[in-house]
Every structure is written in C-alpha cells, then in structure tokens.
Design a protein around this motif. Structure first.
Motif, PDB file in Angstrom:
ATOM      1  N   ILE A 102    -162.707   4.244  29.966  1.00 26.01           N
ATOM      2  CA  ILE A 102    -163.263   3.740  28.715  1.00 26.01           C
ATOM      3  C   ILE A 102    -162.426   4.367  27.610  1.00 26.01           C
ATOM      4  N   THR A 103    -162.031   3.551  26.665  1.00 26.29           N
ATOM      5  CA  THR A 103    -161.157   4.005  25.596  1.00 26.29           C
ATOM      6  C   THR A 103    -161.952   4.174  24.311  1.00 26.29           C
ATOM      7  N   ASN A 104    -161.288   4.621  23.277  1.00 29.55           N
ATOM      8  CA  ASN A 104    -161.929   4.899  22.000  1.00 29.55           C
ATOM      9  C   ASN A 104    -162.819   3.742  21.567  1.00 29.55           C
ATOM     10  N   GLY A 105    -164.072   4.085  21.259  1.00 22.03           N
ATOM     11  CA  GLY A 105    -165.028   3.096  20.780  1.00 22.03           C
ATOM     12  C   GLY A 105    -165.829   2.400  21.860  1.00 22.03           C
ATOM     13  N   GLN A 106    -165.483   2.605  23.122  1.00 18.32           N
ATOM     14  CA  GLN A 106    -166.224   1.966  24.205  1.00 18.32           C
ATOM     15  C   GLN A 106    -167.378   2.838  24.677  1.00 18.32           C
ATOM     16  N   ARG A 107    -168.360   2.168  25.303  1.00 24.51           N
ATOM     17  CA  ARG A 107    -169.556   2.845  25.804  1.00 24.51           C
ATOM     18  C   ARG A 107    -169.756   2.531  27.273  1.00 24.51           C
ATOM     19  N   TYR A 108    -170.505   3.411  27.918  1.00 20.09           N
ATOM     20  CA  TYR A 108    -170.910   3.211  29.309  1.00 20.09           C
ATOM     21  C   TYR A 108    -172.347   3.690  29.421  1.00 20.09           C
ATOM     22  N   ALA A 109    -173.175   2.941  30.137  1.00 23.70           N
ATOM     23  CA  ALA A 109    -174.588   3.311  30.277  1.00 23.70           C
ATOM     24  C   ALA A 109    -174.995   3.287  31.742  1.00 23.70           C
ATOM     25  N   HIS A 110    -175.915   4.197  32.072  1.00 24.37           N
ATOM     26  CA  HIS A 110    -176.477   4.238  33.418  1.00 24.37           C
ATOM     27  C   HIS A 110    -177.941   4.634  33.297  1.00 24.37           C
ATOM     28  N   THR A 111    -178.797   3.945  34.057  1.00 16.94           N
ATOM     29  CA  THR A 111    -180.225   4.259  34.090  1.00 16.94           C
ATOM     30  C   THR A 111    -180.507   5.116  35.313  1.00 16.94           C
ATOM     31  N   PHE A 112    -181.207   6.223  35.094  1.00 20.92           N
ATOM     32  CA  PHE A 112    -181.491   7.189  36.152  1.00 20.92           C
ATOM     33  C   PHE A 112    -182.904   6.982  36.669  1.00 20.92           C
ATOM     34  N   GLU A 113    -183.014   6.549  37.920  1.00 21.55           N
ATOM     35  CA  GLU A 113    -184.299   6.198  38.526  1.00 21.55           C
ATOM     36  C   GLU A 113    -184.866   7.265  39.450  1.00 21.55           C
ATOM     37  N   VAL A 114    -184.051   8.238  39.820  1.00 22.67           N
ATOM     38  CA  VAL A 114    -184.462   9.263  40.784  1.00 22.67           C
ATOM     39  C   VAL A 114    -184.378  10.633  40.104  1.00 22.67           C
ATOM     40  N   PRO A 115    -185.457  11.429  40.181  1.00 19.34           N
ATOM     41  CA  PRO A 115    -185.396  12.754  39.567  1.00 19.34           C
ATOM     42  C   PRO A 115    -184.396  13.654  40.295  1.00 19.34           C
ATOM     43  N   GLY A 116    -183.840  14.602  39.535  1.00 20.53           N
ATOM     44  CA  GLY A 116    -182.905  15.553  40.114  1.00 20.53           C
ATOM     45  C   GLY A 116    -181.766  15.853  39.169  1.00 20.53           C
ATOM     46  N   THR A 117    -180.764  16.529  39.696  1.00 21.82           N
ATOM     47  CA  THR A 117    -179.590  16.919  38.917  1.00 21.82           C
ATOM     48  C   THR A 117    -178.405  16.063  39.342  1.00 21.82           C
ATOM     49  N   TYR A 118    -177.706  15.529  38.352  1.00 21.86           N
ATOM     50  CA  TYR A 118    -176.549  14.671  38.566  1.00 21.86           C
ATOM     51  C   TYR A 118    -175.339  15.324  37.908  1.00 21.86           C
ATOM     52  N   ASN A 119    -174.322  15.628  38.699  1.00 23.87           N
ATOM     53  CA  ASN A 119    -173.087  16.219  38.177  1.00 23.87           C
ATOM     54  C   ASN A 119    -172.001  15.150  38.164  1.00 23.87           C
ATOM     55  N   TYR A 120    -171.248  15.124  37.087  1.00 22.49           N
ATOM     56  CA  TYR A 120    -170.207  14.110  36.934  1.00 22.49           C
ATOM     57  C   TYR A 120    -168.993  14.719  36.225  1.00 22.49           C
ATOM     58  N   PHE A 121    -167.906  13.967  36.171  1.00 22.81           N
ATOM     59  CA  PHE A 121    -166.652  14.474  35.605  1.00 22.81           C
ATOM     60  C   PHE A 121    -165.819  13.327  35.062  1.00 22.81           C
ATOM     61  N   CYS A 122    -164.766  13.689  34.354  1.00 23.85           N
ATOM     62  CA  CYS A 122    -163.766  12.736  33.879  1.00 23.85           C
ATOM     63  C   CYS A 122    -162.535  12.913  34.760  1.00 23.85           C
ATOM     64  N   ILE A 123    -162.112  11.854  35.411  1.00 24.09           N
ATOM     65  CA  ILE A 123    -161.003  11.965  36.372  1.00 24.09           C
ATOM     66  C   ILE A 123    -159.753  12.609  35.756  1.00 24.09           C
ATOM     67  N   PRO A 124    -159.210  12.098  34.639  1.00 22.61           N
ATOM     68  CA  PRO A 124    -157.960  12.698  34.162  1.00 22.61           C
ATOM     69  C   PRO A 124    -158.118  14.087  33.535  1.00 22.61           C
ATOM     70  N   HIS A 125    -159.325  14.479  33.194  1.00 22.19           N
ATOM     71  CA  HIS A 125    -159.521  15.761  32.510  1.00 22.19           C
ATOM     72  C   HIS A 125    -160.395  16.744  33.294  1.00 22.19           C
ATOM     73  N   GLU A 126    -160.610  16.451  34.562  1.00 19.14           N
ATOM     74  CA  GLU A 126    -161.433  17.327  35.409  1.00 19.14           C
ATOM     75  C   GLU A 126    -160.838  18.735  35.491  1.00 19.14           C
ATOM     76  N   ARG A 127    -159.542  18.843  35.675  1.00 21.36           N
ATOM     77  CA  ARG A 127    -158.893  20.160  35.771  1.00 21.36           C
ATOM     78  C   ARG A 127    -159.058  20.971  34.493  1.00 21.36           C
ATOM     79  N   GLY A 128    -159.188  20.274  33.369  1.00 21.82           N
ATOM     80  CA  GLY A 128    -159.392  20.949  32.089  1.00 21.82           C
ATOM     81  C   GLY A 128    -160.845  21.320  31.848  1.00 21.82           C
ATOM     82  N   GLY A 129    -161.717  21.020  32.820  1.00 25.04           N
ATOM     83  CA  GLY A 129    -163.122  21.397  32.707  1.00 25.04           C
ATOM     84  C   GLY A 129    -164.030  20.339  32.123  1.00 25.04           C
ATOM     85  N   MET A 130    -163.585  19.081  32.087  1.00 24.68           N
ATOM     86  CA  MET A 130    -164.422  18.014  31.530  1.00 24.68           C
ATOM     87  C   MET A 130    -165.413  17.548  32.595  1.00 24.68           C
TER      88      MET A 130
END
Length: 138
Positions: A102-130
């Motif tokens: 997703i580039t500047n100005g774009q959005r992404y949405a996800h609805t969470f239906e199951v309780p718990g903890t969800y961990n996610y990352f940014c592929i190109p910036h994962e090594r930088g701690g994103m």
C-alpha cells in the motif's frame, strides 16, 4: 470504538509534539486506527473488541505491507495481509515492492472476529523493527 478514538487522539497529540513527525490519526481528513511512518506502525499496539475493524493507512512516502505472522495469530483466526494473500509464505514470496504494497494515501482494513493477540509486520521494513500488535478483547 470509543477507546480507539481516544487512543487515536492521544497518538495525534504525541506525534504532533515530535519534531518532524507526521501526525497520526488522520490522512487527508480520513480517520484511521494505525498509521505508518518510514519504519514504524503508529501506534505499535492497538486494543479493540471482537468484531471491530482496524484500518491501517499509509501516511509515509514509502510503500508498506501489513502482513500477519502465521504463528502470531490465534489458531482459529483468519489470516490477513495486504494483497489478499492467504499465508505469510505467499505474501513474502510475492513481495517485489508492489505486490501486496500500500502506497502513500492508501488504506487497508481487517475485521477481527476471534479474541487474542495478533502480531504483524511490514515485509520491506521488518528488519528495521516495523512490527505491530492488535489485541482483540471480548
């Protein structure tokens, strides 16, 4: 829902205070829940209720992804990733700077239906701690 608005408002206030920071909480007048800087999700952790939709928005000049760690989400939860990939491996394999981005100005949405903890990352910036976390409560 009210908790997210309060957290967004606090995030906006803190981000505005920081020198050179882009305020989080809105993008061109469009509200969202999680913004993206050059190498961070803002806020890095968000807490929502079951059934809530989280909206990420790219207010950075860089292309980003939102990619769930397969082993970092509840066992019975739906996998999520920009680009619509159904697995972490597929998202990583397809990444070329555009597929799943997703580039500047774009959005992404996800609805969470199951309780718990969800961990996610940014592929190109994962090594930088994103990396980020969504905590879903009942």
């Amino acid at each position: 829902m009210r908790r997210r608005r309060v957290l967004t408002a606090l995030g906006t206030a803190f981000a505005t205070v920081g020198a050179g920071c882009t305020a989080v909480g809105s993008l061109g007048g469009v509200d969202g829940d999680v913004g993206m800087t050059a190498v961070a999700f803002e806020p890095a952790t968000i807490t929502v209720a079951v059934g809530d939709e989280v909206v990420w928005y790219n207010n950075s000049a860089r292309a980003h992804s939102i990619t769930a760690y397969e082993d970092g989400i509840p066992a019975d939860a739906a996998y999520f990733a920009t680009g619509g990939y159904d697995s972490e491996a597929a998202a990583r394999e397809a990444w070329d700077g555009m597929n799943g981005a997703i580039t500047n100005g774009q959005r992404y949405a996800h609805t969470f239906e199951v309780p718990g903890t969800y961990n996610y990352f940014c592929i190109p910036h994962e090594r930088g701690g994103m990396v980020g976390t969504v905590v879903v409560e009942e």
